[in-house]
Design an enzyme around this catalytic site. Structure first.
Site, PDB file in Angstrom:
ATOM      1  N   ASP A  83       0.830  -1.208   0.000  1.00  0.00           N
ATOM      2  CA  ASP A  83       0.000   0.000   0.000  1.00  0.00           C
ATOM      3  C   ASP A  83       0.866   1.260   0.000  1.00  0.00           C
ATOM      4  O   ASP A  83       0.833   2.051   0.955  1.00  0.00           O
ATOM      5  CB  ASP A  83      -0.968  -0.040   1.197  1.00  0.00           C
ATOM      6  CG  ASP A  83      -1.910  -1.238   1.098  1.00  0.00           C
ATOM      7  OD1 ASP A  83      -2.121  -1.736  -0.025  1.00  0.00           O
ATOM      8  OD2 ASP A  83      -2.436  -1.681   2.139  1.00  0.00           O
ATOM      9  N   ASP A 120     -20.184  -1.732  -8.799  1.00  0.00           N
ATOM     10  CA  ASP A 120     -21.048  -0.785  -9.506  1.00  0.00           C
ATOM     11  C   ASP A 120     -21.859  -1.573 -10.522  1.00  0.00           C
ATOM     12  O   ASP A 120     -21.824  -2.803 -10.533  1.00  0.00           O
ATOM     13  CB  ASP A 120     -20.206   0.312 -10.184  1.00  0.00           C
ATOM     14  CG  ASP A 120     -20.960   1.637 -10.224  1.00  0.00           C
ATOM     15  OD1 ASP A 120     -22.169   1.628 -10.550  1.00  0.00           O
ATOM     16  OD2 ASP A 120     -20.363   2.679  -9.923  1.00  0.00           O
ATOM     17  N   GLY A 177     -22.765  -3.179 -14.140  1.00  0.00           N
ATOM     18  CA  GLY A 177     -21.895  -3.865 -15.084  1.00  0.00           C
ATOM     19  C   GLY A 177     -21.252  -2.937 -16.094  1.00  0.00           C
ATOM     20  O   GLY A 177     -20.046  -3.018 -16.365  1.00  0.00           O
ATOM     21  N   ARG A 232       1.106  -3.927   6.521  1.00  0.00           N
ATOM     22  CA  ARG A 232       1.986  -3.216   7.452  1.00  0.00           C
ATOM     23  C   ARG A 232       2.838  -4.148   8.299  1.00  0.00           C
ATOM     24  O   ARG A 232       3.961  -3.785   8.664  1.00  0.00           O
ATOM     25  CB  ARG A 232       1.136  -2.292   8.333  1.00  0.00           C
ATOM     26  CG  ARG A 232       0.650  -1.060   7.588  1.00  0.00           C
ATOM     27  CD  ARG A 232      -0.476  -0.354   8.320  1.00  0.00           C
ATOM     28  NE  ARG A 232      -1.730  -1.086   8.230  1.00  0.00           N
ATOM     29  CZ  ARG A 232      -2.883  -0.683   8.793  1.00  0.00           C
ATOM     30  NH1 ARG A 232      -2.903   0.430   9.491  1.00  0.00           N
ATOM     31  NH2 ARG A 232      -3.996  -1.404   8.646  1.00  0.00           N
ATOM     32  N   LYS A 246     -11.657  -3.674  -5.445  1.00  0.00           N
ATOM     33  CA  LYS A 246     -13.012  -3.807  -4.860  1.00  0.00           C
ATOM     34  C   LYS A 246     -14.045  -3.117  -5.742  1.00  0.00           C
ATOM     35  O   LYS A 246     -14.767  -2.217  -5.305  1.00  0.00           O
ATOM     36  CB  LYS A 246     -13.056  -3.246  -3.440  1.00  0.00           C
ATOM     37  CG  LYS A 246     -12.111  -3.958  -2.480  1.00  0.00           C
ATOM     38  CD  LYS A 246     -12.289  -3.449  -1.063  1.00  0.00           C
ATOM     39  CE  LYS A 246     -11.380  -4.127  -0.069  1.00  0.00           C
ATOM     40  NZ  LYS A 246      -9.964  -3.783  -0.175  1.00  0.00           N
ATOM     41  N   TYR A 262      -6.905  -8.187  13.168  1.00  0.00           N
ATOM     42  CA  TYR A 262      -5.925  -9.119  12.629  1.00  0.00           C
ATOM     43  C   TYR A 262      -6.074 -10.524  13.184  1.00  0.00           C
ATOM     44  O   TYR A 262      -6.534 -10.722  14.314  1.00  0.00           O
ATOM     45  CB  TYR A 262      -4.507  -8.643  12.956  1.00  0.00           C
ATOM     46  CG  TYR A 262      -4.064  -7.413  12.182  1.00  0.00           C
ATOM     47  CD1 TYR A 262      -4.086  -7.402  10.790  1.00  0.00           C
ATOM     48  CD2 TYR A 262      -3.599  -6.287  12.853  1.00  0.00           C
ATOM     49  CE1 TYR A 262      -3.654  -6.281  10.081  1.00  0.00           C
ATOM     50  CE2 TYR A 262      -3.167  -5.163  12.146  1.00  0.00           C
ATOM     51  CZ  TYR A 262      -3.196  -5.172  10.761  1.00  0.00           C
ATOM     52  OH  TYR A 262      -2.770  -4.066  10.067  1.00  0.00           O
TER      53      TYR A 262
HETATM   54  O1  6AU Z   1      -2.100  -5.681   6.620  1.00  0.00           O
HETATM   55  P1  6AU Z   1      -2.660  -4.284   6.542  1.00  0.00           P
HETATM   56  O2  6AU Z   1      -3.701  -4.002   7.596  1.00  0.00           O
HETATM   57  O3  6AU Z   1      -1.616  -3.220   6.465  1.00  0.00           O
HETATM   58  O4  6AU Z   1      -3.382  -4.185   5.105  1.00  0.00           O
HETATM   59  C1  6AU Z   1      -4.502  -4.951   4.765  1.00  0.00           C
HETATM   60  C2  6AU Z   1      -4.800  -4.819   3.283  1.00  0.00           C
HETATM   61  C3  6AU Z   1      -5.257  -3.427   2.857  1.00  0.00           C
HETATM   62  C4  6AU Z   1      -6.763  -3.544   2.794  1.00  0.00           C
HETATM   63  O5  6AU Z   1      -7.311  -2.684   1.808  1.00  0.00           O
HETATM   64  C5  6AU Z   1      -6.988  -5.011   2.430  1.00  0.00           C
HETATM   65  O6  6AU Z   1      -5.858  -5.727   2.940  1.00  0.00           O
HETATM   66  N1  6AU Z   1      -8.219  -5.621   2.985  1.00  0.00           N
HETATM   67  C6  6AU Z   1      -9.124  -6.312   2.156  1.00  0.00           C
HETATM   68  C7  6AU Z   1      -8.840  -6.760   0.801  1.00  0.00           C
HETATM   69  C8  6AU Z   1      -7.590  -7.374   0.443  1.00  0.00           C
HETATM   70  O7  6AU Z   1      -9.721  -6.837  -0.030  1.00  0.00           O
HETATM   71  C9  6AU Z   1     -10.363  -6.705   2.660  1.00  0.00           C
HETATM   72  C10 6AU Z   1     -10.628  -6.587   4.035  1.00  0.00           C
HETATM   73  O8  6AU Z   1     -11.666  -7.003   4.504  1.00  0.00           O
HETATM   74  N2  6AU Z   1      -9.668  -6.035   4.838  1.00  0.00           N
HETATM   75  C11 6AU Z   1      -8.468  -5.566   4.359  1.00  0.00           C
HETATM   76  O9  6AU Z   1      -7.628  -5.120   5.163  1.00  0.00           O
HETATM   77  O10 6AU Z   1      -4.731  -3.175   1.555  1.00  0.00           O
END
Ligand code: 6AU
Length: 280
Positions: free
Chosen positions: A42, A100, A102, A243, A97, A225
């Site tokens: 990210d 919207d 199609g 992260r 993600k 987490y």
């Molecule tokens: O490990 P992190 O918390 O730094 O990052 C988590 C990554 C971020 C979120 O946009 C994504 O995972 N994410 C997603 C995805 C992958 O679709 C869905 C969700 O429910 N939670 C989430 O954190 O890039």
């Protein structure tokens, strides 16, 4: 909740039987690199994004982007990502993600400012708007004149990791019901656990679990987490960490630790030859 146990296969076996070429490639990469790790990169500029892909590329199966964070997105971003994916043998997953009608998502996915179809092997979408979005993107990636035919696939965002997520219950169940109708495009889910019993070939849906961190419980903005071990034990196939890896003091050492934790948990699960599936 009722718990049942189902026989399951290794990534290698799944690579032989899966009907979709992108899934077969993903399983081959996992097996070859002994990695079920996805880095969530990210970053906000091309240089940092590509540096991460080059540094962590050897340890991952998939490189996940949020390309709309990249302030200087350009041809250089696309060329660099494709070059590094080839160099280190990983797939690219754009965490767009899409959600919207199609007609709109087709234009967001193919062409547009971010040109997702050109470089993202995988993209995720929400079915909040119903089946139409899956139908529309499936039409695009399977069109006879689509330049990357057989090289692109979709993941359904079936659950979310955040506190109070509404992607639960009937929404998640509809993702599970809908997926088998799109074998040419949908290869799995983003979810916190297995949503279907293990299957060979058709019906083998790959689960990507995000919200993975080995040292934190969550963040100040609602993220929650679990560890790689917990996700894999609950039937997840690929673990996504952001992260926990890129913000660590030594991201390479962290990537290796996450890779090994995810892989060992997978070896343990398949050694038992079965995995638990909780219907709820
Ligand atoms: O490990 P992190 O918390 O730094 O990052 C988590 C990554 C971020 C979120 O946009 C994504 O995972 N994410 C997603 C995805 C992958 O679709 C869905 C969700 O429910 N939670 C989430 O954190 O890039």
């Amino acid at each position: 909740m009722s718990t049942t146990h189902h026989p399951e296969q290794s990534y290698h076996e799944r690579s032989l039987h899966h009907p979709h070429p992108v899934a077969r490639r993903l399983f081959q990469i996992a097996e070859l690199k002994k990695s079920n790790l996805v880095i969530s990169a990210d970053f906000t500029d091309t240089k940092a994004l590509l540096a991460c892909a080059d540094k962590l590329g050897p340890y991952i199966a998939v490189f996940k982007t949020h390309i709309d964070l990249i302030a200087d997105f350009s041809d250089e971003t696309v060329t660099g990502l494709k070059y590094l994916a080839e160099k280190h043998n990983f797939l690219i997953f754009e965490d767009r993600k899409l959600v919207d009608i199609g007609h709109t998502v087709q234009k967001q996915y193919h062409g547009g400012a971010l040109r997702l179809s050109e470089w993202a092997d995988l993209v995720n979408l929400s079915i909040l708007s119903g089946d139409g979005i899956v139908e529309a993107l499936g039409q695009t990636i399977n069109a006879p004149d689509f330049p990357y035919k057989g090289e692109r696939a979709l993941l359904l965002l079936a659950e979310m990791t955040t506190k109070g997520s509404r992607a639960v219950g009937p929404y998640t169940e509809q993702c599970v019901e809908l997926a088998p109708a799109y074998p040419n495009s949908v290869i799995g889910f983003v979810a916190t656990r297995a949503l279907t019993p293990p299957a060979t070939g058709a019906g083998d849906f790959i689960v990507f679990s995000t919200g993975i961190n080995m040292s934190a419980q969550g963040d100040a903005l609602g993220q929650q987490y679990q560890t790689p071990q917990s996700a894999i034990a609950r039937g997840s196939d690929f673990v996504i960490a952001g992260r926990g890896i890129y913000a660590a003091a030594d991201p390479v050492a962290a990537a290796i630790a996450y890779r090994d934790a995810g892989w060992n948990a997978y070896v343990e699960r398949t050694r038992q030859g079965r995995r638990t599936f909780n219907l709820r």
